[in-house]
Design a protein around this motif. Structure first.
Motif, PDB file in Angstrom:
ATOM      1  N   SER A   1      10.411 -13.957   2.329  1.00 44.69           N
ATOM      2  CA  SER A   1      10.406 -12.532   2.543  1.00 44.69           C
ATOM      3  C   SER A   1       9.622 -12.079   1.223  1.00 44.69           C
ATOM      4  CB  SER A   1      11.900 -11.727   2.077  1.00 44.69           C
ATOM      5  OG  SER A   1      12.458 -12.284   0.954  1.00 44.69           O
ATOM      6  N   GLY A   2       9.299 -10.904   1.379  1.00 41.85           N
ATOM      7  CA  GLY A   2       8.403 -10.351   0.356  1.00 41.85           C
ATOM      8  C   GLY A   2       8.979 -10.050  -0.951  1.00 41.85           C
ATOM      9  N   SER A   3      10.329  -9.669  -1.081  1.00 43.21           N
ATOM     10  CA  SER A   3      11.109  -9.791  -2.157  1.00 43.21           C
ATOM     11  C   SER A   3      11.096 -11.156  -2.912  1.00 43.21           C
ATOM     12  CB  SER A   3      12.668  -9.367  -1.920  1.00 43.21           C
ATOM     13  OG  SER A   3      12.551  -8.108  -1.285  1.00 43.21           O
TER      14      SER A   3
ATOM     15  N   TYR B   1       7.330  -0.255  -4.447  1.00 39.94           N
ATOM     16  CA  TYR B   1       8.443  -1.024  -4.215  1.00 39.94           C
ATOM     17  C   TYR B   1       8.349  -2.582  -4.015  1.00 39.94           C
ATOM     18  CZ  TYR B   1      12.677  -2.844  -1.585  1.00 39.94           C
ATOM     19  OH  TYR B   1      13.662  -3.551  -0.934  1.00 39.94           O
ATOM     20  N   HIS B   2       8.755  -3.401  -4.567  1.00 39.25           N
ATOM     21  CA  HIS B   2       8.387  -4.768  -4.542  1.00 39.25           C
ATOM     22  C   HIS B   2       9.511  -5.560  -4.364  1.00 39.25           C
ATOM     23  CE1 HIS B   2       4.644  -3.383  -6.126  1.00 39.25           C
ATOM     24  NE2 HIS B   2       5.267  -3.029  -7.003  1.00 39.25           N
ATOM     25  N   GLY B   3      10.409  -4.992  -3.431  1.00 40.37           N
ATOM     26  CA  GLY B   3      11.851  -5.817  -3.150  1.00 40.37           C
ATOM     27  C   GLY B   3      13.011  -5.303  -3.826  1.00 40.37           C
TER      28      GLY B   3
ATOM     29  N   GLU C   1       0.901  -2.033  -4.992  1.00 40.26           N
ATOM     30  CA  GLU C   1       0.291  -2.170  -3.952  1.00 40.26           C
ATOM     31  C   GLU C   1      -1.241  -1.424  -4.137  1.00 40.26           C
ATOM     32  OE1 GLU C   1       2.721  -0.904  -0.087  1.00 40.26           O
ATOM     33  OE2 GLU C   1       3.527   0.597  -1.778  1.00 40.26           O
TER      34      GLU C   1
ATOM     35  N   ASN D   1       4.446   1.980   0.641  1.00 40.75           N
ATOM     36  CA  ASN D   1       5.730   1.906   1.171  1.00 40.75           C
ATOM     37  C   ASN D   1       6.142   3.268   1.021  1.00 40.75           C
ATOM     38  OD1 ASN D   1       8.647   1.770   0.147  1.00 40.75           O
ATOM     39  ND2 ASN D   1       8.150  -0.175   0.695  1.00 40.75           N
TER      40      ASN D   1
ATOM     41  N   ASP E   1       0.456  -6.267  -4.308  1.00 39.86           N
ATOM     42  CA  ASP E   1       1.633  -6.431  -3.131  1.00 39.86           C
ATOM     43  C   ASP E   1       1.095  -6.000  -2.064  1.00 39.86           C
ATOM     44  OD1 ASP E   1       3.460  -6.168  -1.529  1.00 39.86           O
ATOM     45  OD2 ASP E   1       5.061  -5.324  -3.032  1.00 39.86           O
TER      46      ASP E   1
ATOM     47  N   VAL F   1       2.132  -6.610   1.091  1.00 38.51           N
ATOM     48  CA  VAL F   1       3.197  -6.675   1.913  1.00 38.51           C
ATOM     49  C   VAL F   1       3.216  -5.937   3.006  1.00 38.51           C
ATOM     50  CG1 VAL F   1       5.838  -6.641   2.534  1.00 38.51           C
ATOM     51  CG2 VAL F   1       5.083  -7.986   0.482  1.00 38.51           C
ATOM     52  N   ILE F   2       2.760  -4.654   2.849  1.00 39.29           N
ATOM     53  CA  ILE F   2       2.352  -3.538   3.856  1.00 39.29           C
ATOM     54  C   ILE F   2       0.896  -3.711   4.227  1.00 39.29           C
ATOM     55  CG2 ILE F   2       2.362  -1.380   4.631  1.00 39.29           C
ATOM     56  CD1 ILE F   2       5.008  -0.790   3.303  1.00 39.29           C
TER      57      ILE F   2
ATOM     58  N   LYS G   1       5.957  -9.189   6.144  1.00 37.42           N
ATOM     59  CA  LYS G   1       5.689  -8.328   7.227  1.00 37.42           C
ATOM     60  C   LYS G   1       4.857  -8.651   8.534  1.00 37.42           C
ATOM     61  CE  LYS G   1       7.288  -4.221   4.681  1.00 37.42           C
ATOM     62  NZ  LYS G   1       8.691  -4.004   5.423  1.00 37.42           N
TER      63      LYS G   1
HETATM   64  C1  PLP Z   1       5.185  -3.186  -0.434  1.00 36.51           C
HETATM   65  C2  PLP Z   1       6.588  -3.970  -0.255  1.00 36.51           C
HETATM   66  N1  PLP Z   1       6.524  -5.129  -1.048  1.00 36.51           N
HETATM   67  C3  PLP Z   1       7.737  -5.820  -0.803  1.00 36.51           C
HETATM   68  C4  PLP Z   1       8.793  -5.548  -0.081  1.00 36.51           C
HETATM   69  C5  PLP Z   1       9.877  -6.430   0.401  1.00 36.51           C
HETATM   70  O1  PLP Z   1       9.770  -7.314   1.436  1.00 36.51           O
HETATM   71  P1  PLP Z   1      10.851  -7.863   1.968  1.00 36.51           P
HETATM   72  O2  PLP Z   1      11.721  -6.783   2.663  1.00 36.51           O
HETATM   73  O3  PLP Z   1      10.355  -8.881   3.145  1.00 36.51           O
HETATM   74  O4  PLP Z   1      11.748  -8.512   1.097  1.00 36.51           O
HETATM   75  C6  PLP Z   1       8.544  -4.480   1.130  1.00 36.51           C
HETATM   76  C7  PLP Z   1       9.377  -4.068   2.108  1.00 36.51           C
HETATM   77  O5  PLP Z   1       9.536  -3.075   2.649  1.00 36.51           O
HETATM   78  C8  PLP Z   1       7.345  -3.705   0.732  1.00 36.51           C
HETATM   79  O6  PLP Z   1       7.006  -2.672   1.776  1.00 36.51           O
END
Ligand code: PLP
Length: 430
Positions: A116-118, A144-146, A211, A216, A244, A246-247, A272
């Protein structure tokens, strides 16, 4: 058209006796129409237990870039399941997955997979601290980073709790968070290079996480020179720059926002869309940093890391993310974005429609495109929630926070139907 969601509501209520609140992520509580229960996904559509066929712009919170149930990913997963589920060892499919990402992403000299991103954010912080022997991770307000205790700060702080814009305070994201965790963290406003340079100049920052485009919340492009300046300032002051993605990862292009903006960070996180909905995350970056897991005494573990079924999903997803696929999906995404902007304007609704081809944001009540979190605070969230609900009643499912995720499966007919629904919903609330 006015759809009903009674069966979903009844099932969530009934199953709250087993699952806390009937849901498995708090981010699913306050969603349009109440938490919905789905039976299947097909392309751009989700089919719920009330029999509604909804055009989906959640796209798995951004993960389903190929749409729901892409055949090649499904087949790759079925084939891998036949061969085994978890080896607690290496597999050829994970080597293939790693090679693709390292070839595709500019900063990826080496990588490690997680689920997972978190979780991979945590690994990035550990590497940054180990490499610099410093403690503080610098984050930006609204990013947001988790959901872990040491980083879930100032993700969506109320104006009255956040302190002055030029000197924001760390605001916890949840009840139950250990205040001690804020000791390794600091926060400033995003997109402001001089403040970032001034904070880095104090010399105590191990890593800066952001990001590269704020997605987010909002869909905000970095100011001209901000990412380049951030990279130079991090280098000058010995801090590790962490993107980050993730998005942004596979939404702003198949090589990430870092390729699109031409700035290469030290480390980056992907999750994601990397495997179109399968639980895969990757921490990628400089070889000397990732190699600290091997020679630097830095631990990284995880039972499910590089689980072969998810790796097969990732390889199939990455193969399906072709330049031609991006090109045609992007045209449709832009048509949708522009269409929404025109319809809202014609309906007399003040709104900013900002962002990118396959991910954009609609902010009601804003006079100008937001540049950071403080700007987003000025948007009329209550009115947007009404709009999201009006769309849902017309068969279009959008996030209440204003984000729209477009997949390769949102074809022209889907876009036309969506724009009709936008037209109706705009009239409803105008
Ligand atoms: C920019 C960003 N970083 C990290 C995360 C965390 O990822 P995860 O939900 O897979 O733990 C998210 C989740 O929405 C996110 O949008």
């Amino acid at each position: 058209m006015s759809l009903s969601f009674d069966r979903s509501a009844a099932l969530v209520a009934e199953n709250a006796k087993h699952i806390a609140g009937g849901i498995n992520s708090n981010f699913r509580i306050g969603m349009a129409g109440g938490p919905l229960v789905f039976q299947r996904g097909e392309g751009a559509y989700l089919i719920d237990v009330d029999g509604n066929r909804l055009i989906d712009y959640y796209c798995g919170m951004g993960a389903m870039i190929l749409g729901h149930s892409p055949k090649t990913v499904q087949q790759a997963v079925k084939d891998q399941v036949e061969k085994g589920i978890l080896y607690a060892a290496q597999s050829e499919i994970e080597f293939e997955a790693a090679k693709i990402l390292c070839e595709r992403i500019p900063s990826a000299q080496r990588l490690r997979f997680g689920s997972s991103g978190s979780e991979v954010a945590q690994a990035a912080f550990r590497l940054a601290r180990a490499a610099t022997r410093k403690r503080i991770i610098l984050k930006f307000e609204g990013h947001y980073h988790g959901w872990f205790d040491n980083i879930l700060w100032s993700t969506a702080p109320a104006q009255n709790a956040a302190g002055p814009e030029e000197a924001p305070v760390l605001v916890p994201g949840t009840v139950g968070q250990d205040p001690v965790d804020a000791a390794g963290l600091d926060v400033i406003g995003w997109n402001d290079l001089s403040r970032l340079e001034a904070r880095l100049a104090k010399g105590d920052i191990a890593g800066v996480i952001m990001e590269p485009a704020m997605c987010n919340q909002g869909a905000i492009t970095p100011a001209a020179g901000f990412l380049e300046g951030a990279a130079a300032a991090c280098r000058k002051h010995g801090a590790i720059l962490i993107f980050d993605e993730v998005i942004t990862g596979f939404r702003l292009g198949r090589s990430g926002a870092q390729a699109r903006f031409g700035v290469t960070p030290d480390l980056s996180l992907f999750a994601k869309a990397v495997a179109n909905g399968f639980p895969v995350a990757a921490l990628v970056g400089r070889a000397d940093l990732l190699d600290l897991f091997v020679t630097g005494g830095v631990l990284h573990g995880g039972t499910f890391n590089a689980q072969p079924v998810t790796m097969a999903a990732m390889v199939a997803t990455q193969k399906a993310l072709t330049p031609e696929g991006y090109e045609s999906a992007s045209k449709r995404g832009v048509r949708l974005k522009e269409g929404i902007r025109e319809i809202l304007k014609a309906a007399g609704l003040k709104a900013q429609v900002t962002g990118f081809e396959l991910m954009f944001h609609v902010g009601f009540g804003l006079e100008a495109p937001a540049r950071n979190y403080r700007d987003l605070l000025k948007s009329d969230k209550a009115q947007y929630v009404k709009f999201a609900h009006a769309l849902l009643k017309r068969g279009v499912r959008v996030l209440e926070r204003g984000a729209w995720f477009v997949s390769f499966e949102h074809d022209d007919a889907v876009i036309d139907t969506t724009l009709e629904a936008v037209h109706g919903a705009a009239k409803d609330i105008a």
